[in-house]
Scaffold this motif. Structure first.
Motif, PDB file in Angstrom:
ATOM      1  N   THR A 193      10.889   7.908   5.438  1.00  0.00           N
ATOM      2  CA  THR A 193      12.308   7.108   5.688  1.00  0.00           C
ATOM      3  C   THR A 193      13.618   7.502   4.717  1.00  0.00           C
ATOM      4  O   THR A 193      14.873   7.713   4.375  1.00  0.00           O
ATOM      5  CB  THR A 193      12.223   5.608   5.980  1.00  0.00           C
ATOM      6  OG1 THR A 193      11.637   5.372   6.517  1.00  0.00           O
ATOM      7  CG2 THR A 193      13.816   5.443   6.140  1.00  0.00           C
ATOM      8  N   GLN A 194      12.495   7.314   3.286  1.00  0.00           N
ATOM      9  CA  GLN A 194      13.551   7.206   1.938  1.00  0.00           C
ATOM     10  C   GLN A 194      13.878   8.401   1.708  1.00  0.00           C
ATOM     11  O   GLN A 194      15.425   8.840   1.639  1.00  0.00           O
ATOM     12  CB  GLN A 194      12.765   6.618   0.661  1.00  0.00           C
ATOM     13  CG  GLN A 194      13.611   6.909  -0.292  1.00  0.00           C
ATOM     14  CD  GLN A 194      13.046   8.138  -1.186  1.00  0.00           C
ATOM     15  OE1 GLN A 194      12.333   8.804  -0.770  1.00  0.00           O
ATOM     16  NE2 GLN A 194      14.361   8.431  -1.640  1.00  0.00           N
ATOM     17  N   ASP A 195      13.010   9.347   2.230  1.00  0.00           N
ATOM     18  CA  ASP A 195      13.428  11.143   1.507  1.00  0.00           C
ATOM     19  C   ASP A 195      14.392  11.507   3.064  1.00  0.00           C
ATOM     20  O   ASP A 195      15.379  12.265   2.843  1.00  0.00           O
ATOM     21  CB  ASP A 195      12.296  11.801   2.299  1.00  0.00           C
ATOM     22  CG  ASP A 195      12.051  12.941   1.515  1.00  0.00           C
ATOM     23  OD1 ASP A 195      13.060  13.302   0.132  1.00  0.00           O
ATOM     24  OD2 ASP A 195      12.185  13.981   2.368  1.00  0.00           O
ATOM     25  N   GLY A 196      14.634  11.261   4.108  1.00  0.00           N
ATOM     26  CA  GLY A 196      15.324  11.281   5.258  1.00  0.00           C
ATOM     27  C   GLY A 196      16.853  10.638   4.598  1.00  0.00           C
ATOM     28  O   GLY A 196      18.345  11.382   5.500  1.00  0.00           O
ATOM     29  N   LEU A 197      16.935   9.447   3.986  1.00  0.00           N
ATOM     30  CA  LEU A 197      18.051   8.710   3.593  1.00  0.00           C
ATOM     31  C   LEU A 197      18.166   9.331   2.496  1.00  0.00           C
ATOM     32  O   LEU A 197      19.538   8.768   1.681  1.00  0.00           O
ATOM     33  CB  LEU A 197      17.944   7.043   3.678  1.00  0.00           C
ATOM     34  CG  LEU A 197      18.010   6.861   5.359  1.00  0.00           C
ATOM     35  CD1 LEU A 197      17.049   5.516   5.163  1.00  0.00           C
ATOM     36  CD2 LEU A 197      19.186   7.087   6.274  1.00  0.00           C
ATOM     37  N   ARG A 198      18.288  10.254   1.588  1.00  0.00           N
ATOM     38  CA  ARG A 198      18.140  10.057   0.431  1.00  0.00           C
ATOM     39  C   ARG A 198      19.673  11.663   0.024  1.00  0.00           C
ATOM     40  O   ARG A 198      20.608  10.635  -1.262  1.00  0.00           O
ATOM     41  CB  ARG A 198      17.853  11.273   0.001  1.00  0.00           C
ATOM     42  CG  ARG A 198      17.214  13.035   0.204  1.00  0.00           C
ATOM     43  CD  ARG A 198      16.142  13.513  -0.678  1.00  0.00           C
ATOM     44  NE  ARG A 198      16.284  14.848  -0.720  1.00  0.00           N
ATOM     45  CZ  ARG A 198      16.045  15.349   0.187  1.00  0.00           C
ATOM     46  NH1 ARG A 198      15.246  15.406   1.073  1.00  0.00           N
ATOM     47  NH2 ARG A 198      15.964  16.786   0.194  1.00  0.00           N
ATOM     48  N   ALA A 199      20.713  11.647   1.411  1.00  0.00           N
ATOM     49  CA  ALA A 199      22.178  11.943   1.258  1.00  0.00           C
ATOM     50  C   ALA A 199      22.594  10.735   2.007  1.00  0.00           C
ATOM     51  O   ALA A 199      24.026  11.032   2.433  1.00  0.00           O
ATOM     52  CB  ALA A 199      21.818  13.735   1.936  1.00  0.00           C
ATOM     53  N   GLY A 200      21.995   9.589   2.274  1.00  0.00           N
ATOM     54  CA  GLY A 200      22.637   8.081   3.009  1.00  0.00           C
ATOM     55  C   GLY A 200      22.765   9.278   4.311  1.00  0.00           C
ATOM     56  O   GLY A 200      22.033   9.950   4.937  1.00  0.00           O
ATOM     57  N   VAL A 201      23.066   7.816   5.140  1.00  0.00           N
ATOM     58  CA  VAL A 201      23.554   8.105   6.298  1.00  0.00           C
ATOM     59  C   VAL A 201      24.349   8.704   7.228  1.00  0.00           C
ATOM     60  O   VAL A 201      23.940   9.678   7.641  1.00  0.00           O
ATOM     61  CB  VAL A 201      23.461   6.697   7.272  1.00  0.00           C
ATOM     62  CG1 VAL A 201      23.882   6.190   8.764  1.00  0.00           C
ATOM     63  CG2 VAL A 201      22.958   5.714   6.990  1.00  0.00           C
ATOM     64  N   SER A 202      24.830   9.508   6.394  1.00  0.00           N
ATOM     65  CA  SER A 202      26.066  10.100   6.845  1.00  0.00           C
ATOM     66  C   SER A 202      25.704  11.854   6.303  1.00  0.00           C
ATOM     67  O   SER A 202      25.827  11.955   7.491  1.00  0.00           O
ATOM     68  CB  SER A 202      27.604  10.395   5.667  1.00  0.00           C
ATOM     69  OG  SER A 202      27.405  10.540   4.212  1.00  0.00           O
ATOM     70  N   GLY A 203      24.435  11.595   5.458  1.00  0.00           N
ATOM     71  CA  GLY A 203      24.558  13.061   5.112  1.00  0.00           C
ATOM     72  C   GLY A 203      22.821  13.101   6.604  1.00  0.00           C
ATOM     73  O   GLY A 203      22.849  14.356   6.794  1.00  0.00           O
ATOM     74  N   LEU A 204      22.562  12.170   6.589  1.00  0.00           N
ATOM     75  CA  LEU A 204      21.352  12.237   7.632  1.00  0.00           C
ATOM     76  C   LEU A 204      22.318  12.788   8.858  1.00  0.00           C
ATOM     77  O   LEU A 204      21.266  13.709   9.598  1.00  0.00           O
ATOM     78  CB  LEU A 204      20.406  10.682   8.136  1.00  0.00           C
ATOM     79  CG  LEU A 204      19.335  10.709   8.837  1.00  0.00           C
ATOM     80  CD1 LEU A 204      18.334   9.581   8.645  1.00  0.00           C
ATOM     81  CD2 LEU A 204      20.412  10.151  10.548  1.00  0.00           C
TER      82      LEU A 204
END
Length: 269
Positions: free
Chosen positions: A29-40
């Protein structure tokens, strides 16, 4: 009074669950959100990723409809009728849980592949391409998730009191009316739980799908196979973002199952 044995047992269990389940989920989860919610969201809404996700969802939904009907009928037959080979059939229901999903994919390719007699006939005569197409994905999901509905409905059917059904029959109700108005209502909660578990299982299926689907972008590439492709392309963010979305869907479904089971326990107590 402090009980060191209970404390040690509880600590060991929670530590094991944390290491095995919680930490990996938090890390992805942390890795998927490392660019923020907009990045995900940007990664997941890319045309190829979005098509893979939608294909996963609609094939899983078709599977759920079919398996809900056929799983209920199978459980009903296994509980209410005696016939030669019933024990063997009952054991075969659990076969998809016992064999590797890759084997499921190979079995379907051997049976429905374009070079096989049945697969070639379906393609040439009826225009139905099964393998390396969405129908193959649905078939694989049907096979893999079949036990979920059967095994959630079967125990409830075994525990049902037949007196109400007999009374309805005495009053002149037909078999379909008895099933619809007497037998089916107590089965709705376990039936829904089994369907949701089937859907959650189908979301993450990889082994059988990678064999039968052919991994054709914008046609037969599911979300799980898309994740593999992103890993091989060294796009870890894309793989993690899709993984987080799949996790959210699966956890939401499992949460609904737990809520339904809790309500059923409360109503039966």
């Amino acid at each position: 009074m402090f009980n060191r044995g209970k404390f040690a047992l509880r600590s060991l269990t929670l530590t094991y669950l944390g290491l095995l389940l919680v930490i990996p989920v938090l890390v992805i989860t942390q890795d998927g959100l490392r660019a923020g919610v907009s990045g995900l969201l940007r990664q997941v809404t890319l045309p190829l990723a979005w098509h893979a996700l939608m294909l996963t969802l609609w094939t899983a939904a078709v599977m759920v409809v079919i398996n809900t009907i056929m799983g209920t009928l199978t459980a009903y037959v296994l509980v209410r009728y005696d016939f030669p080979g019933k024990a063997v059939l009952n054991a075969l229901v659990d076969l998809p849980l016992a064999i590797p999903t890759l084997v499921t994919g190979v079995m379907l390719v051997v049976l429905y592949g374009p070079q096989q007699a049945l697969g070639a006939w379906l393609d040439q005569t009826l225009g139905w391409r099964i393998i390396f197409a969405p129908p193959g994905i649905i078939l694989a999901l049907l096979f893999i998730t079949f036990p979920f509905v059967v095994r959630t409905v079967q125990p409830v059917l075994l525990d049902l009191d037949r007196a109400t059904e007999d009374a309805a029959a005495t009053l002149g109700a037909g078999a379909w009316t008895i099933f619809r108005r007497v037998t089916l209502p107590p089965l709705l909660a376990p039936l829904t739980s089994g369907a949701l578990l089937s859907f959650a299982r189908a979301i993450g299926e990889f082994g059988a799908i990678v064999i039968v689907a052919g991994n054709i972008p914008f046609y037969s590439q599911t979300a799980a196979v898309y994740v593999l492709g992103e890993v091989e392309s060294e796009n870890r963010l894309g793989a993690s973002a899709m993984s987080v979305v799949m996790l959210i869907i699966a956890l939401a479904l499992i949460g609904l199952v737990e809520l339904l089971q809790r309500q059923r326990r409360t109503s039966s107590s």
